[in-house]
Enzyme design. Structure first.
Site, PDB file in Angstrom:
ATOM      1  N   GLY A  62       0.808  -1.208   0.000  1.00  0.00           N
ATOM      2  CA  GLY A  62       0.000   0.000   0.000  1.00  0.00           C
ATOM      3  C   GLY A  62       0.843   1.260   0.000  1.00  0.00           C
ATOM      4  CE  LYS A  63       3.976   2.692  -4.415  1.00  0.00           C
ATOM      5  NZ  LYS A  63       4.420   3.115  -5.767  1.00  0.00           N
ATOM      6  N   GLY A  64       0.511   5.781   0.584  1.00  0.00           N
ATOM      7  CA  GLY A  64      -0.299   6.877   1.102  1.00  0.00           C
ATOM      8  C   GLY A  64       0.458   8.178   1.016  1.00  0.00           C
ATOM      9  NE  ARG A  65      -1.666  12.128   5.747  1.00  0.00           N
ATOM     10  CZ  ARG A  65      -0.791  12.139   6.736  1.00  0.00           C
ATOM     11  NH1 ARG A  65       0.463  12.439   6.495  1.00  0.00           N
ATOM     12  NH2 ARG A  65      -1.156  11.834   7.971  1.00  0.00           N
ATOM     13  N   GLY A 102       4.039   7.769   2.678  1.00  0.00           N
ATOM     14  CA  GLY A 102       5.054   6.865   2.163  1.00  0.00           C
ATOM     15  C   GLY A 102       4.447   5.568   1.678  1.00  0.00           C
ATOM     16  CB  VAL A 157       2.282  -0.114   4.127  1.00  0.00           C
ATOM     17  CG1 VAL A 157       2.237  -1.308   5.079  1.00  0.00           C
ATOM     18  CG2 VAL A 157       1.858   1.146   4.871  1.00  0.00           C
ATOM     19  CG  ASP A 162      -6.184  11.396   9.271  1.00  0.00           C
ATOM     20  OD1 ASP A 162      -7.262  11.750   8.757  1.00  0.00           O
ATOM     21  OD2 ASP A 162      -5.213  11.004   8.601  1.00  0.00           O
TER      22      ASP A 162
END
Length: 486
Positions: free
Chosen positions: A191-194, A196, A198, A312
């Protein structure tokens, strides 16, 4: 409960009152430990770094301290004991291979012969010459450095790691965390997010999750690591923290956060493919509220826990465990309440988080950043939206199953990536909330959750329910349902 062990505390472990060396007291059933590792000093030479301290019982698995009486040797330079106070003063963990013995050493390692006065004078002149040359090189280097723009500051290890005590937070001693980071074997990106990316990784044959932060997200890594190290943070409905470390050189940096791995992924992903029954829905809802209630709770005492607001809460920041319960994750924006000073522990930016889940007072920039309760009530608004997402995926009806397709809150009112203005117009100006289908009000437990979420997302923050109140309501519902079934 008996008294814990008194242990020597030195080096990399945190000692009481911030002292460099001293003693610490373990919890009953805990261990004393000594650890050594090879590190680079400020001149780039390899030296041995020794640390000592206390290890509570719940971390014994990581340290492999399985004997309460006999010291246990470890291949990574760690040794533990629990037979008497200060027992770790006599421990000598395994060290790296020693240098060659006298028979194998060159002339420089053999005892020197007695030197004449002339030889001593010549040696002194050589040393003085080398010192003068070194000073000239240093001066020249500083002058050159002054002609180019300064380099960005190197990432600093958070106090929670630098001062990590074996018994203070949910993490391991700093030395052990570094050892864990070195043993990690990356498997694949999941997975990716704002912040970085995972990765699924393996550590000692077990699956773990490794969150690799972008270099621009140092503050998020720092904050999340600090929150995870908070005293009494560990809870079954909060993502389990294992270790954190910074790797890299002057031009390349990798900030790692190592946690438990849950193969079901986030609640957001899980709900898109899985239809819940009433039991699964209540299991998930109760576990999320339990985790948030523990987070919000202020536990007083010598080893107390400060109240923490997440800031959040959303379905992407909640993970689904194998048993159907959930665990709250992603604490990069969290704030803590410091009761001694009656203040929030960071200078808060009130307009942070995910816009779709922002409370009305956050969107309107009316949240009182000096009032910690305001952050908790904003969390409760977001929780109401998460409960709404869960309820949509709970089937009702005896024969024909009725269930809505998965959707994000306000999906019919705002675009996929809404702006502050988009959300403000819907949530604040028009006072709109996600619709509650008629089938929910006609079927339990959807009717109970629908009533709770409406009180969680109330426009007036003080009117919203607390996490503890929602938890008690769901617990009472579960008890009454069980009694009826019996």
């Amino acid at each position: 409960m008996g008294r814990g062990l008194e242990c020597e505390c030195a080096g990399g472990a945190a000692c009481p009152d911030g002292a460099a060396n001293g003693t610490c007291l373990t919890q009953p059933g805990g261990y004393c430990f000594v650890a050594v590792e090879e590190v680079l000093d400020e001149n780039g030479y390899i030296v041995l770094d020794r640390s000592a301290g206390c290890l509570p019982p719940d971390e014994s698995g990581f340290m492999q301290c399985k004997s309460a009486q006999v010291p246990h040797q470890h291949p990574k330079g760690i040794e533990c004991c629990s037979d008497r106070d200060l027992c770790n003063q006599r421990l000598s963990p395994l060290l790296p291979a020693p240098p060659p013995g006298p028979d194998d050493a060159g002339p420089a390692l053999r005892p020197p012969a007695a030197a004449s006065p002339a030889a001593l004078l010549a040696a002194a002149l050589c040393v003085a010459l080398l010192a003068a040359l070194g000073a000239c090189l240093l001066l020249l280097r500083r002058r050159r450095a002054g002609k180019r723009p300064p380099s960005p500051p190197a990432p600093r290890a958070p106090p929670a790691l630098a001062d990590a005590s074996s018994g203070s937070g949910s993490g391991l001693p700093l030395l052990v965390q570094r050892t864990v980071a070195k043993q990690i074997q990356m498997v694949e990106s999941v997975g990716k997010g704002r912040y970085g990316e995972v990765w699924l990784a393996r550590w000692r044959g077990e699956k773990v999750a490794v969150k690799v932060f972008f270099t621009t997200e140092e503050a998020s890594w720092f904050r999340e690591t600090e929150i995870y190290q908070t005293v009494l943070m560990r809870h079954e409905n909060i993502l389990g923290f294992i270790a954190a470390d910074i790797k890299g050189t002057g031009s390349w940096t990798q900030m790692l956060l190592i946690t438990d791995y849950h193969e079901n992924g986030s609640l957001h992903d899980y709900l898109q493919t899985v239809v819940l029954d009433a039991h699964a829905l209540m299991t998930m809802a109760y576990s999320v509220v339990s985790g948030l209630a523990h987070l919000h709770m202020d536990i007083f005492g010598t080893s107390g826990k400060p109240a923490i607001a997440h800031r959040d809460i959303k379905s992407k920041n909640i993970l689904v465990k194998r048993d159907g319960q959930c665990a709250i994750a992603d604490f990069g924006l969290a704030v803590r309440y410091v009761a001694e000073r009656n203040e929030v522990d960071i200078a808060p930016n009130t307009r942070v988080g995910t816009r779709r889940y922002m409370a009305p007072e956050v969107l309107a920039e009316r949240l009182d950043g000096a009032n910690f309760e305001a952050f908790k009530t904003a969390d409760m608004y977001s929780l109401g939206l998460v409960l709404w997402e869960m309820c949509r995926r709970c089937a009702t009806g005896d024969k024909a199953q009725h269930v809505e397709a998965y959707a994000l809150p306000y999906h019919e009112f705002v675009p996929p990536d809404p702006s502050f203005e988009d959300m403000h117009a819907v949530v604040v100006a028009k006072g709109i909330r996600p619709p509650v289908p008629a089938r929910w009000r006609a079927s339990e437990p959807l009717a109970t959750l629908a009533a709770l979420m409406a009180e969680c997302w109330h426009a007036n923050p003080p009117v919203r329910l607390t996490a503890l109140r929602v938890k008690k309501t769901l617990a009472r519902y579960n008890t009454e349902t069980t009694v009826k079934l019996v």
